[in-house]
Design an enzyme around this catalytic site. Structure first.
Site, PDB file in Angstrom:
ATOM      1  N   ASP A   5      61.218  29.449  17.211  1.00 43.37           N
ATOM      2  CA  ASP A   5      62.528  29.211  16.629  1.00 43.37           C
ATOM      3  C   ASP A   5      63.233  30.568  16.567  1.00 43.37           C
ATOM      4  OD1 ASP A   5      64.599  27.839  15.134  1.00 43.37           O
ATOM      5  OD2 ASP A   5      63.783  28.812  13.351  1.00 43.37           O
ATOM      6  N   ASP A   7      66.588  31.561  14.388  1.00 47.90           N
ATOM      7  CA  ASP A   7      67.117  32.011  13.095  1.00 47.90           C
ATOM      8  C   ASP A   7      66.039  31.997  12.022  1.00 47.90           C
ATOM      9  OD1 ASP A   7      69.451  32.062  14.489  1.00 47.90           O
ATOM     10  OD2 ASP A   7      70.413  30.424  13.432  1.00 47.90           O
ATOM     11  N   ASP A 179      60.442  28.642  10.657  1.00 46.82           N
ATOM     12  CA  ASP A 179      60.611  28.844   9.214  1.00 46.82           C
ATOM     13  C   ASP A 179      60.968  27.566   8.475  1.00 46.82           C
ATOM     14  OD1 ASP A 179      63.952  29.060   8.394  1.00 46.82           O
ATOM     15  OD2 ASP A 179      63.339  28.914  10.486  1.00 46.82           O
TER      16      ASP A 179
END
Length: 222
Positions: A5, A7, A179
């Site tokens: 991922d 961001d 996250d």
């Protein structure tokens, strides 16, 4: 195969906000766009704004701007943020590359922004939300095809693999670093899910399932 991922995972910030602030600093957007984008992100996290509406907020704000000017600004975007990328993150990607693993960014962020950050990690392949363009090549503010989001991330990865005669099952060991609990479908689909600076729900689930939890900021145990 190592999937990342973008961001708050590969980079410890929101690239859409970084892009918005960069455009404001260069006089391409008015200052209030930063607050508008932040409010949209907060609504998205709260579940009151969907991924398509968030995409429209980010891309729609620049849809009418001259593309050559935006391309020139994008070229300087990631360069100015290199110091904010932890060395531990770069080292993690480098370790996968050294092991011969294909490394891909898989992000809900619009491809136009995400591709600016891939070179910081030596990553060539970006699977992202595709901005739609009109006949003249201008952004419409809409999305082309399925957003690279939640279960859509699995389908983006599967299509990329299918084009190479592979599947998640046949591609060898797989990792996904994220996250966010929104990435649970892809985390559950790989062999080695890794929670990076996880949100509260993902942190609790990772602890329950025994998934690695990493900071990727140099503070992880050796």
């Amino acid at each position: 195969m190592a999937l990342f991922d973008l961001d708050h995972t590969l980079v410890p910030f929101d690239t859409g906000m970084a892009w918005t602030q960069h455009l404001i600093a260069q006089g391409e957007l008015e200052a209030h766009y930063a607050d508008d984008y932040l409010a949209a992100c907060q609504a998205y996290v709260a579940g009151t704004l969907d991924i398509l509406a968030l995409h429209r907020r980010m891309v729609g704000a620049i849809a009418g701007h001259p593309r050559p000017r935006l391309d020139a600004l994008r070229a300087t975007l990631a360069e100015g943020l290199q110091a904010r990328v932890p060395q531990a993150t770069r080292d993690t990607v480098a370790a996968h590359r050294a092991a011969g693993h294909a490394c891909l960014i898989v992000t809900a962020t619009t491809r136009y922004v995400a591709e600016a950050f891939a070179p910081l990690f030596g990553i060539d392949t970006v699977l992202a939300t595709e901005p739609a363009v009109d006949a003249a090549g201008r952004w419409t503010g809409e999305v082309e095809g399925e957003p690279c989001f939640r279960a859509g991330k699995i389908r983006h990865v599967e299509r990329w693999l299918e084009a190479r005669g592979l599947s998640l099952a046949s591609a060898g060991p797989s990792w996904f670093y994220s996250d966010s609990i929104s990435d649970l479908p892809l985390l559950e689909a790989v062999d080695h899910p890794v929670a990076v600076r996880p949100d509260a729900r993902l942190a609790a689930l990772a602890a329950e399932r025994g998934w690695p939890i990493r900071r990727l900021d140099g503070s992880d145990p050796a």
